[in-house]
Design a protein around this motif. Structure first.
Motif, PDB file in Angstrom:
ATOM      1  N   ARG A  82       9.368 -16.275  24.142  1.00 45.52           N
ATOM      2  CA  ARG A  82       9.875 -16.850  22.889  1.00 45.52           C
ATOM      3  C   ARG A  82       9.738 -15.865  21.745  1.00 45.52           C
ATOM      4  O   ARG A  82      10.679 -15.643  20.970  1.00 45.52           O
ATOM      5  CB  ARG A  82       9.099 -18.137  22.572  1.00 45.52           C
ATOM      6  N   PRO A 113      21.935 -25.408  14.594  1.00 46.57           N
ATOM      7  CA  PRO A 113      21.404 -26.742  14.896  1.00 46.57           C
ATOM      8  C   PRO A 113      22.297 -27.555  15.828  1.00 46.57           C
ATOM      9  O   PRO A 113      21.802 -28.345  16.632  1.00 46.57           O
ATOM     10  CB  PRO A 113      21.304 -27.406  13.511  1.00 46.57           C
ATOM     11  N   VAL A 116      21.678 -26.387  19.240  1.00 45.99           N
ATOM     12  CA  VAL A 116      20.407 -26.952  19.710  1.00 45.99           C
ATOM     13  C   VAL A 116      20.628 -28.350  20.269  1.00 45.99           C
ATOM     14  O   VAL A 116      20.043 -28.731  21.293  1.00 45.99           O
ATOM     15  CB  VAL A 116      19.368 -26.978  18.574  1.00 45.99           C
ATOM     16  N   SER A 120      19.713 -29.248  24.029  1.00 46.47           N
ATOM     17  CA  SER A 120      18.580 -30.152  24.211  1.00 46.47           C
ATOM     18  C   SER A 120      18.783 -31.101  25.396  1.00 46.47           C
ATOM     19  O   SER A 120      17.814 -31.640  25.931  1.00 46.47           O
ATOM     20  CB  SER A 120      18.342 -30.972  22.938  1.00 46.47           C
ATOM     21  N   TRP A 168      19.200 -17.748  18.403  1.00 44.78           N
ATOM     22  CA  TRP A 168      18.394 -18.574  17.507  1.00 44.78           C
ATOM     23  C   TRP A 168      18.315 -20.004  18.015  1.00 44.78           C
ATOM     24  O   TRP A 168      17.271 -20.652  17.939  1.00 44.78           O
ATOM     25  CB  TRP A 168      18.988 -18.517  16.110  1.00 44.78           C
ATOM     26  N   TYR A 171      16.045 -19.981  20.978  1.00 45.45           N
ATOM     27  CA  TYR A 171      14.675 -19.824  20.477  1.00 45.45           C
ATOM     28  C   TYR A 171      14.102 -21.157  20.007  1.00 45.45           C
ATOM     29  O   TYR A 171      12.941 -21.480  20.286  1.00 45.45           O
ATOM     30  CB  TYR A 171      14.659 -18.812  19.323  1.00 45.45           C
ATOM     31  N   GLN A 172      14.906 -21.947  19.304  1.00 40.17           N
ATOM     32  CA  GLN A 172      14.411 -23.234  18.815  1.00 40.17           C
ATOM     33  C   GLN A 172      14.096 -24.199  19.963  1.00 40.17           C
ATOM     34  O   GLN A 172      13.142 -24.977  19.884  1.00 40.17           O
ATOM     35  CB  GLN A 172      15.441 -23.854  17.866  1.00 40.17           C
ATOM     36  N   LEU A 175      10.856 -23.042  21.255  1.00 39.16           N
ATOM     37  CA  LEU A 175       9.814 -23.399  20.296  1.00 39.16           C
ATOM     38  C   LEU A 175       9.401 -24.864  20.468  1.00 39.16           C
ATOM     39  O   LEU A 175       8.207 -25.194  20.392  1.00 39.16           O
ATOM     40  CB  LEU A 175      10.311 -23.151  18.874  1.00 39.16           C
ATOM     41  N   ARG A 176      10.366 -25.730  20.710  1.00 38.91           N
ATOM     42  CA  ARG A 176      10.052 -27.143  20.924  1.00 38.91           C
ATOM     43  C   ARG A 176       9.224 -27.325  22.197  1.00 38.91           C
ATOM     44  O   ARG A 176       8.286 -28.132  22.230  1.00 38.91           O
ATOM     45  CB  ARG A 176      11.345 -27.960  21.013  1.00 38.91           C
ATOM     46  N   GLN A 245      15.524 -31.282   7.089  1.00 38.88           N
ATOM     47  CA  GLN A 245      16.554 -30.414   7.663  1.00 38.88           C
ATOM     48  C   GLN A 245      17.826 -30.326   6.815  1.00 38.88           C
ATOM     49  O   GLN A 245      18.382 -29.233   6.642  1.00 38.88           O
ATOM     50  CB  GLN A 245      16.890 -30.887   9.078  1.00 38.88           C
TER      51      GLN A 245
END
Length: 297
Positions: A82, A113, A116, A120, A168, A171-172, A175-176, A245
């Motif tokens: 990460r 976002p 993401v 997800s 990015w 990466y998020q 990170l989660r 956000q």
């Protein structure tokens, strides 16, 4: 007179919004300085100074009086990957700023976002309804409007920004996942140390001796970048991420203003139209996520 729980929550929310806006302004300034210095200094040099300043801050954040440094990770390979991905992603964005106006880079990056949301589902096992999938598609259309593939050749800056934005988003997601196992101070320390190590290997081969003004701007980037990450961490301890956000989209407005003031750049109509779609789709996706969270579904 003691405040009620609702009043305390409202005050925390206001404080969180104010702090996150300060952080957004700092990051907008970092982007502007990256573009200024990127014309005469190497990417490795810019990032090396940032991580050099971030390391002592991360050490302070992760230190516990009776427990020492909270550096041990339950998922060290994931933490390392990460952090390495973050360094590479930052390099892509700094490189992109050499070729594109600030507003264009930020407009494309604003779609992260939505990426993401799409990622997800397979990686986090989250459920995404048709309304949020529609928002993802609308945001993707906004990106297509900005880059206009097929109407003109894709520029180097556009390709770098698209790759950086995808990184990015990944990466998020990472990170989660890491956040399920390690506290934020541990993650910050791994980020700082690995970032400094990676850039230290490369920077001797890409060093340009800065002028006094160059040193000042390099240090300013490092300070603003580290401070921005720190205040963001503080803001998200005061208020829910879903509430904060939407305010991060103000960075697009700020970099547009700074790009005009510093470089004389203004986005064209296509960029404004595409960015508007991306932001609208992102805000709607956040709204739907808040509704789902409130319903407990």
């Amino acid at each position: 007179m003691a405040l009620t729980a609702a009043e305390q929550e409202a005050q925390s929310l206001k404080a969180g919004i104010a702090i996150v806006l300060v952080g957004v302004f700092m990051f907008a300034c970092v982007d502007t300085l990256n573009k200024v210095l990127g014309q005469s200094h190497s990417i490795a040099q810019i990032l090396w100074v940032r991580f050099l300043i971030f390391v002592p801050i991360a050490l302070a954040l992760s230190y516990r009086r009776h427990g020492g440094l909270t550096w041990r990770s339950q998922r060290p390979l994931l933490q390392g990957a990460r952090a390495a991905l973050l360094v590479i992603e930052m390099g892509f964005f700094v490189a992109a700023l050499k070729y594109l106006p600030l507003a264009d880079v930020q407009a494309i990056a604003a779609s992260a976002p939505l990426m993401v949301v799409a990622l997800s589902v397979p990686f986090l096992g989250e459920r995404v309804g048709w309304r949020r999938w529609t928002a993802v598609i609308v945001g993707f259309v906004g990106v297509l409007i900005i880059v206009r593939p097929g109407f003109e050749s894709m520029s180097t800056g556009t390709i770098l920004t698209l790759i950086g934005t995808a990184m990015w988003a990944v990466y998020q997601i990472m990170l989660r996942i890491v956040g399920r196992y390690d506290p934020a101070p541990t993650t910050a320390l791994w980020t700082a140390v690995i970032g400094l190590a990676m850039t230290s290997v490369v920077v001797p081969f890409h060093w340009t001796e800065p002028t006094p003004l160059g040193w000042f701007l390099l240090l300013l980037i490092g300070i603003l970048g580290a401070a921005g990450h720190t205040v963001f961490m503080k803001a998200f301890t005061l208020a829910p991420a879903s509430a904060l956000q939407p305010f991060t989209y103000t960075q697009l407005v700020l970099v547009t203003i700074l790009g005009w003031l510093v470089f004389g750049d203004l986005p064209d109509g296509w960029t404004v139209a595409g960015a508007s779609l991306i932001v609208a789709a992102g805000l709607y996706s956040i709204y739907r996520a808040r509704l789902r969270a409130a319903s407990g579904d």
